[in-house]
Write an enzyme that holds these catalytic residues in place. Sequence first.
Site: not given
Ligand code: VG1
Ligand code: CO
Length: 543
Positions: A18, A22, A113-114, A126, A277, A279, A281-282, A344, A363-365, A376, A496
């Site tokens: 996504t 990773r 990220s998180h 990336k 989070d 990095d 962005d959340r 997504t 995004e909901e995340s 983001k 999910r």
């Molecule tokens: C998750 C989230 C998605 C987000 C992605 C990257 O992806 O659901 O909405 O864009 O993480 O966010 P997935 O494929 O695990 O559902 V971040 O802050 O991890 O760069």
């Molecule tokens: Co992130």
Amino acid sequence: MSIRTVVTQPFSDQKPGTSGLRKKVPVFQQTHYLENFVQSIFDSIAAPQGATLVVGGDGRYYNREAIQTILKMAAANGFGEVLVGRGGILSTPAASCVIRKYQTFGGIILSASHNPGGPEEDFGIKFNSSNGGPATETVTEAIFSRSKNIASYRILDAADVALDKLGETTLGAMKVKVIDPVNDYAELMESLFDFDSIRALLKNDFRMRFDAMHAVNGPYAKEIIERRLGAPVGSVMNGVPLEDFGGGHPDPNLTYAHDLVEIMYGDDAPDFGAASDGDGDRNMILGKHFFVTPSDSLALLAANATLAPGYKQGLAGIARSMPTSAAADRVAKALNIPCYETPTGWKFFGNLMDAGKVTLCGEESFGTGSDHVREKDGLWAVLFWLNILAVRKQSVESIVREHWAKFGRNFYSRYDYEALPTEAANGVMLHLRDSFAGLTGKALGRYSVQTCDDFSYTDPVDGSVSKSQGVRILFSDGSRIIYRLSGTGTEGATLRVYLEAYEADAARHHLDAQEALKELIGIALEISELVQRTGRERPTVIT
Ligand code: VG1
Ligand code: CO
């Protein structure tokens, strides 16, 4: 100093998910692993000789080593200049900002990220294009296919570059500019929001806490919230970035941001709480004893956008990822602007923003952002909220409740089942796809199935098609159940389940989301046979 061409063997598992590639740190530490992927990027992006690249990461374990390798490979691959954040640090939105501001060819961002960091935890990489956004699927596919037949990579034999002092050095024929990671980003924020009003708000008896979760946003939040906006020192907590994020999950939700949650739900809670989070962005937004779901936050920012100077001319449109609730759609309808539904991942918003079709995305995340960058942006969302609070002079809770009263409430929750055996998770998805025909038109409790499908997206700008983006069960009253496999996990498969029910009746808006969604959750488990097929009675995390 000489350029070395190193013979290598392809790895078969370098498919970006996504948001980039990773893997666990030990995977990246395998001989040639990182180098193969970086060379695959360089071989796929056709950068002109002498191009400028941005490099930075969230400071997690292995960030510094990876940056040295990338710099030496960039020098050996004909780049003319690299802008790198001091200490190798750039939050994801700040990297996007720098790529755009200096009109560079693109950038490499290092982050998982998180996900937790440390010698046995996660790392990621990336490529972002010249618009500052994550490479499109066409580019990530090209990188993956290159990684499967790569035979050699190029690297400069040179000493490591000093990254802790601002200024310019050279690496072979390439310039390396170490830049302040915060400045350009902070200036951009000042251009979008009414810092005077926010400063005035923070001078009154309004109190806030920002939890940087020991991750990259600490220095950004301290500079912007404490120094430029004058919030008392200590308003930013866990503000020193650590390579392992203090051993925690740098994931801003009610489960992992527990330090903040305790304060915001405790006695004498502050008026506003937020977290971001790994990095940066959340974001998570909290009021006093009150949680704002990310889907609602997007809708609220859209409905109140013109209160912020950077958006006073209104919005061109809104985009949300498919599993995100339709709360934003209702605002778009009222504003008479288009609302786009994308798969997504932030990479799908880039084309829409570049074409001027949308201003806000979410995004909901726990992701919200706008066309000020192409990622983001956690701190941006926090400042947007502060700007709205400074103008409306109401509590977070009363702003949200007023919004529900006007637009109705989209009850929402996501259940994550992490680290499942891949076969079991795939089995659930296959079973669901096989069930479509039997489900259509069926009554399930008080719900009746209108359609089921596997979400497919045709990009309205370049016509590219992305298939199999999640199984949707759509009910006649607008409620939805969605199932998706994560594309960011590094262990087994993560399934999910996204649940949404619309409620127009204000008398029911006070309900707890889990209570309001109870029947739908039961249906979701039953039709997917999730418990039988995975052996999991309970989700790992509920958001
Ligand atoms: C998750 C989230 C998605 C987000 C992605 C990257 O992806 O659901 O909405 O864009 O993480 O966010 P997935 O494929 O695990 O559902 V971040 O802050 O991890 O760069
Ligand atoms: Co992130």
